[in-house]
Design a protein around this motif. Structure first.
Motif, PDB file in Angstrom:
ATOM      1  N   PHE A  76       0.834  -1.204   0.000  1.00  0.00           N
ATOM      2  CA  PHE A  76       0.000   0.000   0.000  1.00  0.00           C
ATOM      3  C   PHE A  76       0.866   1.250   0.000  1.00  0.00           C
ATOM      4  CE2 PHE A  76      -1.750   3.281   2.871  1.00  0.00           C
ATOM      5  CZ  PHE A  76      -2.719   3.769   2.015  1.00  0.00           C
ATOM      6  N   LEU A  77       1.958   1.245   0.815  1.00  0.00           N
ATOM      7  CA  LEU A  77       2.815   2.438   0.852  1.00  0.00           C
ATOM      8  C   LEU A  77       4.221   2.068   1.337  1.00  0.00           C
ATOM      9  CD1 LEU A  77       1.826   5.907   2.438  1.00  0.00           C
ATOM     10  CD2 LEU A  77       3.975   5.311   1.339  1.00  0.00           C
ATOM     11  N   GLU A 119       4.068   1.724   5.355  1.00  0.00           N
ATOM     12  CA  GLU A 119       2.910   2.195   6.119  1.00  0.00           C
ATOM     13  C   GLU A 119       1.709   1.347   5.745  1.00  0.00           C
ATOM     14  OE1 GLU A 119       2.905   6.161   6.906  1.00  0.00           O
ATOM     15  OE2 GLU A 119       0.883   6.248   7.739  1.00  0.00           O
ATOM     16  N   GLN A 121      -2.440   0.463   5.645  1.00  0.00           N
ATOM     17  CA  GLN A 121      -3.579   1.189   5.122  1.00  0.00           C
ATOM     18  C   GLN A 121      -4.608   1.500   6.203  1.00  0.00           C
ATOM     19  OE1 GLN A 121      -4.878  -1.071   1.820  1.00  0.00           O
ATOM     20  NE2 GLN A 121      -6.330   0.456   1.059  1.00  0.00           N
TER      21      GLN A 121
END
Lengths: 179, 440
Positions: B383-384, B402, B404
């Protein structure tokens, strides 16, 4: 900067505005609204200092709207944003005792340092628009928070769209006092 | 995703074909570049306590050495119960046949003595199948509070002798420690050992802090702080934790600082109005000069290790992409051409690769490419993922991931440049923006 954080919130309407203003990290303090601004308003049944009082910071923050929103990775001002900023510019011209810090923000879909630069673009777009509409440049300042200060925490467009914002945080003060 | 899968498949094929041969023939050697799949079995008997009461220290040091080695994914520790030989003295001759019988390819023996607050570690490394010692025995000394560094130094030697690469265990990472909910996150600059031990906080959480970087010697940290109300670059001495804000032009935001390889200057981004460019600052005089110009966002610079070139990100083409240019000026050459956006480029300490964050189709990746942009490989997907930083030997990357949603938090992870051995680096709280310091 110091005088901004020292500003007193006097009226209950202002306090209410401060509590609901989600930008509690704003560099200028909660709500960003300073003291004053309610003197002389209040004609025709309008409660001085309320969101109905066109001279009040609450009117600026709530009735006009203290923020504009942006598309993904963009800093162009939509017609809706321009209408809000027209109102902000008129209010700032009528209330010459206020200064404004424009805070640029980004959503979490981006790398941290790029988002600081992107937030600066958004804040700058707002500042340029206000200047073009008659607000003195020395009453305005910008700062970018990138993706550091989201107001909505979900990871969907519903939240992202509210986080991609530039917030005009007003405070009572003298032009040139902010650098 | 397809690129990751094919990368793993390629590594797997290489391992199948190349690994068994190199394991059995000639001296013990791991070629890291070939994406090792089968870890090398290592016998690491608990180090011998040579002074009274040193048993606990010996146990701890041996444990950290084992964690360093197995944590690379290149080594597997053979359980003590399988041993035929016992090692009772550091100087007793090695019974190679006994270690060969349990298929140990390497044997590490060692001893610990503790005297007057001083710890001494000795070790020897053996190539079991060749029946020879690899390199000479060595010893390291430290105060008892520095015992983990002794263990890391032994493990670095073992790693280095077997792989032919420099080690990276005796190193530290500066990062941002994060706590609190997503919309009220408190951040502090912190340092830790590469494995997450010995966390020390360098700033309080009174202001937003971002993206710290170690100086080349590891003695100073530069970072961005909102302490003054606007992003400014601060420099901090790790030793006495004293910091100062670096000069900036009135009305400018400055951020994204990076040391030059000699540690005397830094590159950083400064924003005037809507425009962000990269500048260079001489630290002692405070004098600055512009490196880039034009209305695009130019940020996240990184020097080549020889200081001759820089890589940075720019959206001059319309989206974030990577560019390389001579450090003293000249025309930037775009090097990223795949789908999506590329940011946070970091030049490998070996000079051969550039690590980056890539955003494509709603996913984030950490990847590497050659310095001309060829041979792009994505190592992660989530996601990141962002903020890659190189281990001092250029073989491992650490980055922030990170999760979500409203409860999303950031953690540090490491991954080999082959894309293997992805693992979380333990930190007491959330963590982001890692910067890996030098081998100490």
């Amino acid at each position: 900067m110091t005088h901004l954080t020292k500003a007193l919130l006097l009226s209950t309407a202002l306090l209410a505005a401060a509590c609901t203003n989600p930008d509690r990290f704003g560099g200028a303090g909660a709500g960003g609204a300073g003291a004053g601004g309610m003197a002389g308003a209040g004609a025709g049944g309008i409660v001085p200092g309320s969101a109905n009082d066109p001279q009040s910071p609450a009117y600026f923050n709530q009735t006009i709207g203290d923020r504009v929103l942006f598309a993904v990775d963009q800093s162009t001002l939509s017609p809706e944003a321009q209408a809000t900023l027209d109102g902000q510019a008129q209010w700032l011209q009528r209330n010459a005792d206020y200064l404004a810090v424009i805070e640029g923000h980004a959503d979490e879909q981006g790398t941290r340092e790029y988002n600081i630069a992107l937030g600066a673009r958004r804040a700058s777009a707002v500042m340029e628009y206000l200047i073009a509409n008659g607000v003195a440049a020395n009453r305005l300042r910008t700062v970018s928070y990138g993706k550091e200060r989201p107001i909505e925490v979900c990871s969907t467009e519903a939240c992202y769209s509210k986080n991609r914002r530039a917030v005009t945080v007003i405070s009572f003060g003298t032009a040139g006092a902010i650098s | 995703m397809r690129q990751i899968l094919s990368g793993i498949a390629a590594a797997f094929l290489l391992a199948l074909t190349a690994w068994p041969a190199s394991a059995q023939d000639g001296p013990l050697r791991i070629d890291i570049t070939e994406g090792v799949i089968e870890p090398v079995p290592v016998a690491l008997p608990q180090f011998i306590a040579e002074t009274a009461g040193a048993e606990e220290m010996a146990r701890q040091v041996t444990q950290v050495i084992a964690e360093d080695l197995t944590g690379t994914g290149l080594f597997r520790r053979i359980p003590q119960e399988a041993f035929i030989s016992s090692v009772s003295s550091f100087s007793s001759p090695v019974q190679y046949a006994d270690w060969k019988a349990i298929n140990a390819q390497a044997l590490v023996t060692g001893a610990i003595s503790v005297e007057g607050g001083r710890v001494v570690a000795k070790f020897r490394l053996y190539d079991v199948f060749a029946g020879t010692e690899m390199g000479e025995g060595m010893q390291f000394a430290a105060t008892d509070s520095g015992w983990r560094r002794l263990a890391h130094k032994v493990a670095d030697q073992v790693y280095s002798r077997i792989t032919g690469e420099a080690g990276y265990f005796d190193s530290r990472v500066v990062f941002v420690s994060e706590s609190g909910p997503k919309d009220e996150r408190a951040k502090r600059i912190a340092v830790m050992d590469y494995d997450g031990a010995n966390v020390q906080y360098l700033t309080d959480s009174g202001a937003i802090v971002l993206a710290p970087r170690f100086s080349p010697d590891g003695n100073r940290v530069i970072y961005t702080s909102y302490q003054t109300g606007s992003p400014r670059i601060h420099m901090l001495n790790v030793g006495d934790v004293q910091s100062r804000v670096l000069p900036a032009q009135s009305g400018q935001m400055s951020f994204s600082p990076r040391f030059t390889p000699n540690g005397q200057s830094l590159l950083y981004s400064a924003t005037t109005g809507s425009n962000t460019d990269i500048y260079r600052m001489d630290i002692s005089s405070g004098s600055t000069s512009a490196i880039t110009s034009g209305p695009a966002i130019e940020t996240a610079p990184s020097f080549s290790p020889d200081g001759s070139r820089i890589v940075f990100e720019s959206d001059r083409s319309g989206t974030q992409q990577l560019y390389v240019m001579p450090a003293n000026g000249g025309e930037p050459q775009r090097i990223s051409f795949g789908p999506g956006r590329y940011g946070t480029p970091v030049w490998s300490p070996r000079g051969d690769l550039i690590a980056f964050t890539k955003q494509n189709a709603g996913r984030f990746h950490i990847g590497v490419m050659r310095i001309d942009g060829s041979e792009e490989r994505l190592l992660t997907a989530s996601f990141l993922d962002e903020s890659p930083t190189w281990a001092p030997n250029g073989r491992v990357l650490m980055f922030a991931r990170e999760t979500q949603g409203a409860q999303g938090t950031s953690s540090l992870y490491s991954v080999d440049i082959s894309g293997r051995n992805l693992k979380r680096v333990p930190t007491p709280d959330g963590a982001s923006d890692p910067s890996w310091g030098p081998l100490q």
